[in-house]
Write an enzyme that holds these catalytic residues in place. Sequence first.
Site, PDB file in Angstrom:
ATOM      1  N   ASN A 143      59.410  85.704  32.033  1.00 42.99           N
ATOM      2  CA  ASN A 143      59.481  86.867  31.134  1.00 42.99           C
ATOM      3  C   ASN A 143      58.173  87.649  31.090  1.00 42.99           C
ATOM      4  OD1 ASN A 143      62.146  86.484  30.375  1.00 42.99           O
ATOM      5  ND2 ASN A 143      61.621  85.128  28.668  1.00 42.99           N
ATOM      6  N   ASP A 189      56.068  82.705  42.137  1.00 43.83           N
ATOM      7  CA  ASP A 189      56.683  81.703  41.255  1.00 43.83           C
ATOM      8  C   ASP A 189      57.018  80.481  42.091  1.00 43.83           C
ATOM      9  OD1 ASP A 189      58.010  82.115  38.203  1.00 43.83           O
ATOM     10  OD2 ASP A 189      58.794  80.402  39.335  1.00 43.83           O
ATOM     11  N   ARG A 219      51.896  76.073  19.950  1.00 43.05           N
ATOM     12  CA  ARG A 219      51.389  76.360  21.304  1.00 43.05           C
ATOM     13  C   ARG A 219      50.722  75.111  21.888  1.00 43.05           C
ATOM     14  NH1 ARG A 219      50.320  80.949  18.106  1.00 43.05           N
ATOM     15  NH2 ARG A 219      51.264  82.862  18.876  1.00 43.05           N
ATOM     16  N   ASN A 241      51.353  72.444  30.803  1.00 44.52           N
ATOM     17  CA  ASN A 241      50.752  73.698  31.265  1.00 44.52           C
ATOM     18  C   ASN A 241      49.364  73.500  31.875  1.00 44.52           C
ATOM     19  OD1 ASN A 241      53.086  74.906  30.547  1.00 44.52           O
ATOM     20  ND2 ASN A 241      52.269  76.132  28.862  1.00 44.52           N
ATOM     21  N   VAL A 246      47.164  83.777  30.707  1.00 44.03           N
ATOM     22  CA  VAL A 246      48.095  84.125  29.626  1.00 44.03           C
ATOM     23  C   VAL A 246      48.795  82.866  29.103  1.00 44.03           C
ATOM     24  CG1 VAL A 246      50.123  85.523  28.993  1.00 44.03           C
ATOM     25  CG2 VAL A 246      48.469  86.438  30.619  1.00 44.03           C
ATOM     26  N   ARG A 285      50.079  93.362  17.226  1.00 43.16           N
ATOM     27  CA  ARG A 285      51.057  92.988  16.179  1.00 43.16           C
ATOM     28  C   ARG A 285      50.564  93.449  14.814  1.00 43.16           C
ATOM     29  NH1 ARG A 285      52.317  87.187  19.063  1.00 43.16           N
ATOM     30  NH2 ARG A 285      54.097  87.971  20.244  1.00 43.16           N
ATOM     31  N   HIS A 310      43.914  81.777  19.663  1.00 41.34           N
ATOM     32  CA  HIS A 310      45.264  82.343  19.641  1.00 41.34           C
ATOM     33  C   HIS A 310      46.176  81.338  18.954  1.00 41.34           C
ATOM     34  CE1 HIS A 310      48.708  84.623  20.757  1.00 41.34           C
ATOM     35  NE2 HIS A 310      49.159  83.747  21.635  1.00 41.34           N
TER      36      HIS A 310
END
Length: 311
Positions: free
Chosen positions: A11, A33, A89, A96, A119, A152, A176
């Site tokens: 996404n 990817d 997260r 990750n 990111v 935001r 974050h």
Amino acid sequence: MSKVTVVGAGNVGATCADVLAYREIAEEIVLVDIKEGVAEGKALDIFQKAPINQYDSRTTGSTNDYTKTANSDVVVITSGLPRKPGMTRDDLIETNAGIVKSVTENVIKHSPNAIIIVVSNPLDVMTYQAHITAGTSRNKVIGMAGILDTARYRAFLAEELNVSPKEIQAILMGGHGDTMVPLPRYTTVAGIPVTELVAKDKLDAIIERTKFGGGELVKLMGTSAWYAPGSAAAQMVEAILKNQRRVFPVCIKLEGEYGIDDCYLGVPVILGKNGVEKVLELDLNAEEKALLETSRGHVKEVMEVLNKLGK
Ligand SMILES: NC(=O)c1ccc[n+]([C@@H]2O[C@H](COP(=O)([O-])OP(=O)(O)OC[C@H]3O[C@@H](n4cnc5c(N)ncnc54)[C@H](O)[C@@H]3O)[C@@H](O)[C@H]2O)c1
């Protein structure tokens, strides 16, 4: 000729590649990817949009073939799991970290001079992972979160005041996550201090909503956001490729700034052709310093988790 690689054609990555293409930020965009055919398919779709939306950027895809990414000026790393409802997260760290490490090794092998924008979450610690793996200077391995979190906050303020979002200038610091540090003292509406236009209780509520802004979307959609995150990463790429020297909150390893050493945190920086050209040090008041310290403590804890995992 400017070349940008975006790793992860999910996404966020596909959105970022799309923005880079249709706004002609880069001449050549390579989407990578691990899932067979996905990057090639999305890249082809973006390229087939060019005659409709009238742009010249060339987008191609690759399944894990990093030779195609060679000599990229900038690499955006979005590969990794996103959050599901109920997850923080930090829950993503183990999976990750392995992905970000192997991707960074491949990227740096073929583009040793690239500026890397991370990111993947947990953002601050994934920036740490990418930085130690890349082994390049701190100004060239940076993380995207602050532009998104600030956007935001700006969007909520624009809604509250019923003004254009373009009129809201703001800066946000820290990690974050829920400990991010919005700075109302540095928030203006076309130069007017926000505190003159928004009552304290309303402003406090907007700050709280901003801190949990990512979670609000995860709850609504069952996965994390992509339009604003992808666009925010593309905005960083643009500042670098065009040497715009824009001032953005960006995650970078602090080396003494704000009295903090060896921790990856979002701070205001000047972003230009060398990546972070300069870290801007604001004169924080006692309350802001305390909030930043809480955020530092949290990020440091997650950095320790990564250290124990063996990086
Ligand atoms: N920093 C931020 O502000 C921010 C905002 C939104 C999302 N995120 C994070 O960005 C990441 C991506 O989110 P998304 O919504 O695009 O997820 P997604 O699941 O849609 O896409 C992730 C993609 O990464 C690919 N991938 C996995 N391992 C790979 C590897 N080793 N090499 C190449 N590709 C690989 C997957 O196949 C998938 O296509 C997540 O970690 C998410 O938490 C960060």
